[in-house]
Design a protein around this motif. Structure first.
Motif, short mmCIF file in Angstrom:
data_model
loop_
_atom_site.label_atom_id
_atom_site.label_comp_id
_atom_site.label_asym_id
_atom_site.label_seq_id
_atom_site.Cartn_x
_atom_site.Cartn_y
_atom_site.Cartn_z
N SER A 124 -16.83 -21.16 -9.26
CA SER A 124 -17.54 -20.31 -10.21
C SER A 124 -18.85 -19.84 -9.60
O SER A 124 -19.39 -20.45 -8.69
CB SER A 124 -17.82 -21.08 -11.51
N ILE A 125 -19.37 -18.73 -10.15
CA ILE A 125 -20.62 -18.17 -9.67
C ILE A 125 -21.78 -19.01 -10.19
O ILE A 125 -21.78 -19.46 -11.33
CB ILE A 125 -20.78 -16.73 -10.18
N SER A 126 -22.78 -19.20 -9.34
CA SER A 126 -23.98 -19.90 -9.81
C SER A 126 -25.20 -19.17 -9.29
O SER A 126 -25.12 -18.37 -8.36
CB SER A 126 -23.99 -21.35 -9.32
N ALA A 127 -26.33 -19.46 -9.91
CA ALA A 127 -27.59 -18.82 -9.50
C ALA A 127 -28.38 -19.74 -8.59
O ALA A 127 -29.60 -19.68 -8.53
CB ALA A 127 -28.41 -18.45 -10.73
N GLY A 128 -27.67 -20.61 -7.87
CA GLY A 128 -28.34 -21.64 -7.10
C GLY A 128 -29.07 -21.16 -5.86
O GLY A 128 -29.97 -21.82 -5.38
N ASP A 129 -28.69 -20.01 -5.30
CA ASP A 129 -29.30 -19.56 -4.06
C ASP A 129 -30.52 -18.70 -4.37
O ASP A 129 -30.40 -17.54 -4.72
CB ASP A 129 -28.29 -18.77 -3.23
N SER A 130 -31.71 -19.29 -4.21
CA SER A 130 -32.93 -18.56 -4.54
C SER A 130 -33.15 -17.40 -3.57
O SER A 130 -33.72 -16.37 -3.95
CB SER A 130 -34.13 -19.51 -4.50
N HIS A 131 -32.69 -17.56 -2.31
CA HIS A 131 -32.84 -16.46 -1.34
C HIS A 131 -32.06 -15.25 -1.79
O HIS A 131 -32.57 -14.13 -1.81
CB HIS A 131 -32.35 -16.91 0.04
N LEU A 132 -30.81 -15.45 -2.19
CA LEU A 132 -29.97 -14.35 -2.64
C LEU A 132 -30.58 -13.67 -3.86
O LEU A 132 -30.68 -12.45 -3.92
CB LEU A 132 -28.57 -14.86 -2.98
N MET A 133 -31.04 -14.46 -4.82
CA MET A 133 -31.55 -13.89 -6.06
C MET A 133 -32.92 -13.24 -5.89
O MET A 133 -33.35 -12.46 -6.73
CB MET A 133 -31.62 -14.98 -7.15
N SER A 134 -33.62 -13.56 -4.80
CA SER A 134 -34.95 -12.98 -4.58
C SER A 134 -34.92 -11.74 -3.71
O SER A 134 -35.97 -11.17 -3.41
CB SER A 134 -35.87 -14.03 -3.94
N MET A 135 -33.72 -11.29 -3.34
CA MET A 135 -33.61 -10.17 -2.41
C MET A 135 -33.98 -8.84 -3.05
O MET A 135 -34.32 -7.88 -2.38
CB MET A 135 -32.17 -10.07 -1.87
N GLY A 136 -33.90 -8.75 -4.35
CA GLY A 136 -34.15 -7.49 -5.04
C GLY A 136 -32.85 -6.75 -5.28
O GLY A 136 -32.04 -6.57 -4.37
N GLY A 137 -32.62 -6.34 -6.52
CA GLY A 137 -31.42 -5.59 -6.86
C GLY A 137 -30.21 -6.45 -7.17
O GLY A 137 -29.14 -5.93 -7.47
N VAL A 138 -30.36 -7.78 -7.11
CA VAL A 138 -29.22 -8.69 -7.27
C VAL A 138 -29.14 -9.19 -8.71
O VAL A 138 -30.15 -9.51 -9.33
CB VAL A 138 -29.34 -9.91 -6.32
N ALA A 139 -27.91 -9.24 -9.21
CA ALA A 139 -27.65 -9.78 -10.54
C ALA A 139 -26.35 -10.58 -10.48
O ALA A 139 -25.54 -10.40 -9.57
CB ALA A 139 -27.54 -8.67 -11.58
N ILE A 140 -26.18 -11.46 -11.45
CA ILE A 140 -24.93 -12.20 -11.58
C ILE A 140 -24.20 -11.69 -12.81
O ILE A 140 -24.77 -11.65 -13.90
CB ILE A 140 -25.17 -13.72 -11.70
N VAL A 141 -22.98 -11.24 -12.62
CA VAL A 141 -22.13 -10.79 -13.71
C VAL A 141 -20.92 -11.70 -13.75
O VAL A 141 -20.72 -12.49 -12.82
CB VAL A 141 -21.71 -9.31 -13.52
N PRO A 142 -20.11 -11.66 -14.81
CA PRO A 142 -18.96 -12.58 -14.89
C PRO A 142 -18.12 -12.60 -13.61
O PRO A 142 -17.58 -11.57 -13.20
CB PRO A 142 -18.17 -12.05 -16.08
N ASP A 143 -18.06 -13.77 -12.96
CA ASP A 143 -17.20 -14.01 -11.80
C ASP A 143 -17.60 -13.23 -10.56
O ASP A 143 -16.80 -13.10 -9.63
CB ASP A 143 -15.73 -13.71 -12.13
#
Length: 206
Positions: A124-143
């Motif tokens: 499943s998708i998780s928001a665990g990677d702070s580097h990925l989420m801090s890149m700008g323009g990134v969001a988590i959508v279902p799956d």
């Protein structure tokens, strides 16, 4: 209106046919010469972008449009990801964590690489990677992990006064062909599947 799906790959197979399909769609939608050139340019940039980002892939390419002038280019690619490639990708991505990405393509490349190795098969998708989420323009959508040009623009403008690197990011946006022509770019990663969609609203009269 919608083109037929064309199979393309990283060796260039099918790419000329894909561009011809975009030209035919432009004619069918009544685009003037300038709009038709822009539609083809977006298709060329889409193909070259994924070709530069994903070393080995096969993909379905198609374009579609509506009478109100809404135009979309779709590329649904599957990255070849065996164990050795994943380990190489992890090493490459780890090194890039300490380096600034160059240009919009660099941002998308980082996003795809990080997403591919963060996404475990069947996990499943998780928001665990702070580097990925801090890149700008990134969001988590279902799956899926998703990067959008629209959100990236918002993030750059929002953080412009807080981060010196954002001045460079704004400059990148101004220089990017895709960013200047497209209304939005969406890149999503699910497992080894990468989907890129470019949106552009043309004047229905041309």
């Amino acid at each position: 209106m919608k083109t037929t799906k064309i199979m393309v790959n990283s060796n260039g197979f099918g790419m000329e046919n894909a561009l011809n399909e975009v030209e035919s769609l432009s004619q069918g939608m009544g685009f003037d010469e300038r709009s038709a050139r822009r539609a083809r340019l977006l298709a060329e940039e889409t193909l070259s972008m994924v070709r530069a980002i994903v070393e080995d892939f096969s993909a379905d390419f198609w374009a579609e449009g509506s009478p109100d002038g809404c135009f979309e280019i779709h590329l649904l690619a599957e990255a070849v990801m065996n164990y050795d490639k994943k380990q190489e990708l992890i090493g490459t991505s780890s090194m890039q964590r300490n380096e600034a990405s160059v240009g919009i393509m660099g941002k998308i490349k980082d996003f795809i690489e990080d997403s591919l190795y963060n996404m475990q098969d069947g996990a499943s998708i998780s928001a665990g990677d702070s580097h990925l989420m801090s890149m700008g323009g990134v969001a988590i959508v279902p799956d899926a992990y998703m990067w959008t040009l629209e959100k990236y623009r918002e993030d750059v403008e929002k953080n412009g006064d807080e981060d010196a690197d954002m001045d460079a990011a704004l400059d990148e946006l101004e220089k990017s062909i895709v960013a200047n022509i497209a209304d939005n770019v969406q890149v999503s990663v699910v497992g080894n599947h990468i989907e890129l969609v470019i949106h552009k609203k043309f004047n229905p009269a041309g």
